[in-house]
Design an enzyme around this catalytic site. Structure first.
Site, PDB file in Angstrom:
ATOM      1  N   LYS A 118       0.825  -1.217   0.000  1.00  0.00           N
ATOM      2  CA  LYS A 118       0.000   0.000   0.000  1.00  0.00           C
ATOM      3  C   LYS A 118       0.851   1.254   0.000  1.00  0.00           C
ATOM      4  O   LYS A 118       0.475   2.259  -0.602  1.00  0.00           O
ATOM      5  CB  LYS A 118      -0.941   0.006   1.209  1.00  0.00           C
ATOM      6  N   LYS A 202      -4.667  -9.927  -7.094  1.00  0.00           N
ATOM      7  CA  LYS A 202      -5.872 -10.015  -6.249  1.00  0.00           C
ATOM      8  C   LYS A 202      -6.954  -9.053  -6.752  1.00  0.00           C
ATOM      9  O   LYS A 202      -6.640  -7.938  -7.161  1.00  0.00           O
ATOM     10  CB  LYS A 202      -5.437  -9.618  -4.829  1.00  0.00           C
ATOM     11  N   LYS A 205     -10.298  -3.232  -4.473  1.00  0.00           N
ATOM     12  CA  LYS A 205     -11.037  -1.975  -4.636  1.00  0.00           C
ATOM     13  C   LYS A 205     -10.178  -0.918  -5.317  1.00  0.00           C
ATOM     14  O   LYS A 205     -10.688   0.021  -5.890  1.00  0.00           O
ATOM     15  CB  LYS A 205     -11.419  -1.411  -3.261  1.00  0.00           C
TER      16      LYS A 205
HETATM   17  P1  TYM Z   1     -10.740  -5.254   3.592  1.00  0.00           P
HETATM   18  O1  TYM Z   1     -11.697  -4.169   3.847  1.00  0.00           O
HETATM   19  O2  TYM Z   1      -9.625  -5.011   2.635  1.00  0.00           O
HETATM   20  O3  TYM Z   1     -11.502  -6.548   3.079  1.00  0.00           O
HETATM   21  C1  TYM Z   1     -12.596  -7.091   3.787  1.00  0.00           C
HETATM   22  C2  TYM Z   1     -12.555  -8.613   3.710  1.00  0.00           C
HETATM   23  O4  TYM Z   1     -12.549  -9.033   2.349  1.00  0.00           O
HETATM   24  C3  TYM Z   1     -11.469  -9.926   2.121  1.00  0.00           C
HETATM   25  N1  TYM Z   1     -10.979  -9.746   0.746  1.00  0.00           N
HETATM   26  C4  TYM Z   1     -10.837 -10.748  -0.130  1.00  0.00           C
HETATM   27  N2  TYM Z   1     -11.097 -12.064  -0.034  1.00  0.00           N
HETATM   28  C5  TYM Z   1     -10.876 -12.829  -1.130  1.00  0.00           C
HETATM   29  N3  TYM Z   1     -10.409 -12.332  -2.311  1.00  0.00           N
HETATM   30  C6  TYM Z   1     -10.142 -11.008  -2.454  1.00  0.00           C
HETATM   31  N4  TYM Z   1      -9.714 -10.537  -3.620  1.00  0.00           N
HETATM   32  C7  TYM Z   1     -10.359 -10.158  -1.338  1.00  0.00           C
HETATM   33  N5  TYM Z   1     -10.208  -8.825  -1.124  1.00  0.00           N
HETATM   34  C8  TYM Z   1     -10.585  -8.590   0.153  1.00  0.00           C
HETATM   35  C9  TYM Z   1     -10.420  -9.528   3.140  1.00  0.00           C
HETATM   36  O5  TYM Z   1      -9.522 -10.590   3.402  1.00  0.00           O
HETATM   37  C10 TYM Z   1     -11.269  -9.170   4.335  1.00  0.00           C
HETATM   38  O6  TYM Z   1     -11.583 -10.320   5.083  1.00  0.00           O
HETATM   39  N6  TYM Z   1      -7.753  -5.197   7.560  1.00  0.00           N
HETATM   40  C11 TYM Z   1      -9.026  -5.655   7.088  1.00  0.00           C
HETATM   41  C12 TYM Z   1     -10.207  -5.148   7.871  1.00  0.00           C
HETATM   42  C13 TYM Z   1     -10.117  -5.356   9.347  1.00  0.00           C
HETATM   43  C14 TYM Z   1     -10.325  -6.584  10.024  1.00  0.00           C
HETATM   44  C15 TYM Z   1     -10.196  -6.270  11.424  1.00  0.00           C
HETATM   45  C16 TYM Z   1     -10.597  -7.884   9.609  1.00  0.00           C
HETATM   46  C17 TYM Z   1      -9.874  -4.412  10.285  1.00  0.00           C
HETATM   47  N7  TYM Z   1      -9.929  -4.955  11.550  1.00  0.00           N
HETATM   48  C18 TYM Z   1     -10.319  -7.263  12.378  1.00  0.00           C
HETATM   49  C19 TYM Z   1     -10.739  -8.861  10.585  1.00  0.00           C
HETATM   50  C20 TYM Z   1     -10.591  -8.553  11.959  1.00  0.00           C
HETATM   51  C21 TYM Z   1      -9.193  -5.177   5.658  1.00  0.00           C
HETATM   52  O7  TYM Z   1      -8.573  -4.233   5.235  1.00  0.00           O
HETATM   53  O8  TYM Z   1     -10.144  -5.818   4.975  1.00  0.00           O
END
Ligand code: TYM
Length: 339
Positions: A118, A202, A205
């Site tokens: 990032k 991957k 967004k």
């Molecule tokens: P975020 O917002 O990027 O994504 C949310 C969830 O979607 C999953 N994900 C994917 N799974 C499969 N293929 C993909 N291409 C893909 N893109 C995203 C992510 O693995 C995630 O589960 N850091 C985290 C948010 C967070 C969090 C937490 C998660 C903050 N605190 C505590 C669990 C527990 C994040 O940025 O997810």
């Protein structure tokens, strides 16, 4: 899971309100969120504090927070049974994250690949928040002493860090079982959904190409068009796992089909072995439209009642505080804070 025997099973997961939710978010994480409600208490959080580690226009952040909440309701999160709220309404997250900033080691955070991705080449100009982002994530989970964390594959390293932080806190403050070591729950064929333009990247967004991802809010035309235009190779559909292994785009579409239809990739392979990609893509487009359109429609309907969405988030936050506040009181005592 012997380390968590003294902790009641509790699910926690989060999602950032940045950009539009896509098929990766849905198949990788959110679909499992809905299922887990049946068997365990669940807490789901729209992580607006994580979002601002990268610049967000304030009005867009509020809109995206409500949009993600609406998506959670649309896919079937039940806000009575589970807790659904946005992170910034519960101060315990920030407070515990500060303590964890002092528990986690620079070396641990320096190893985080997502920060490197990032921050890119402009590391000096990244926010400090982006660097310590995984500490806040550990605080999200551990403020509730959550034991299970359903996420996509890309969050695995952050969860390992959360376990390291929990363990070091327990050791440093002579509280062997104070925090559980949270278990990642990464399951199903959609744990790593790839870009529709490049099967080695991957789905994300932040990809500049709209054709790389399917958004939960896309209409039927957009969904079908994106699938028909998805990159494939010139061969026919693979007929075995071995044959699929070196063909990332084919593998990705098969996994997406499996995730959307609740089948194993093997079952999909068996059905479409040797078929032309165009026929498979037509079937996948129909399936995706049938599964995603109702979600998009429900989302739009929830979004028309902003007051109700805000009420649900405030109610969730109040219930979240009831769990996190006593944990934080104990943390303060253990650390030696007065008052
Ligand atoms: P975020 O917002 O990027 O994504 C949310 C969830 O979607 C999953 N994900 C994917 N799974 C499969 N293929 C993909 N291409 C893909 N893109 C995203 C992510 O693995 C995630 O589960 N850091 C985290 C948010 C967070 C969090 C937490 C998660 C903050 N605190 C505590 C669990 C527990 C994040 O940025 O997810």
């Amino acid at each position: 899971m012997t380390e968590n025997t003294n902790h009641r099973p509790l699910v926690f997961s989060g999602i950032q309100p940045t950009g539009k939710l896509h098929l990766g978010n849905y198949l990788g994480a959110m679909k499992n969120w809905v299922r887990l409600q049946e068997s365990m208490p669940c807490i789901y959080c729209v992580v607006d504090m994580h979002a601002i580690t990268i610049w967000q226009e304030p009005a867009e952040l509020s809109a995206a927070t409500r949009e993600v909440a609406a998506a959670c309701l649309a896919i079937g999160i039940d806000p009575e049974r589970s807790i659904l709220f946005n992170q910034s309404q519960v101060r315990a997250h920030a407070e515990l994250a500060w303590v964890f900033n002092c528990v986690a080691r620079m070396g641990w955070l320096n190893r985080m690949t997502q920060f490197k991705d990032k921050a890119g080449k402009n590391r000096e100009n990244a926010s400090v928040g982006l660097f310590i982002y995984p500490n806040l994530m550990a605080a999200d989970i551990l403020a509730y002493r959550a034991t299970h964390v359903p996420v996509g594959e890309d969050q695995k390293q952050h969860l390992e860090l959360a376990r390291d932080i929990a363990q070091k806190f327990n050791n440093d403050f002579s509280a062997p079982d104070f925090f559980p070591l949270p278990e990642p729950f990464i399951t199903g064929p959609g744990t790593r959904v790839m870009s529709l333009r490049d099967g080695t990247k991957k789905m994300s967004k932040s990809d500049e190409s709209e054709y790389s991802r399917i958004n939960l809010s896309d209409d039927a035309n957009a969904i079908a068009q994106k699938i028909r235009k998805a990159k494939t190779d010139p061969q026919a559909m693979p007929d075995s796992k071995e044959n699929m292994a070196s063909r990332p785009e084919a593998e990705n579409l098969i996994n997406i089909y499996a995730g959307l239809s609740d089948q194993t990739p093997d079952a999909v392979l068996a059905e479409y072995a040797g078929a032309q990609f165009s026929a498979f893509k037509n079937a996948l487009a129909d399936l995706a439209v049938a599964k995603l359109m109702p979600i998009g429609e429900k989302m739009r309907s929830y979004l028309t009642d902003r007051a109700e969405l805000d009420r649900i988030l405030a109610d969730g936050a109040a219930r979240a505080r009831l769990i996190a506040d006593p944990v934080l009181r104990e943390v303060r005592e253990r650390v030696g804070f007065v008052g």
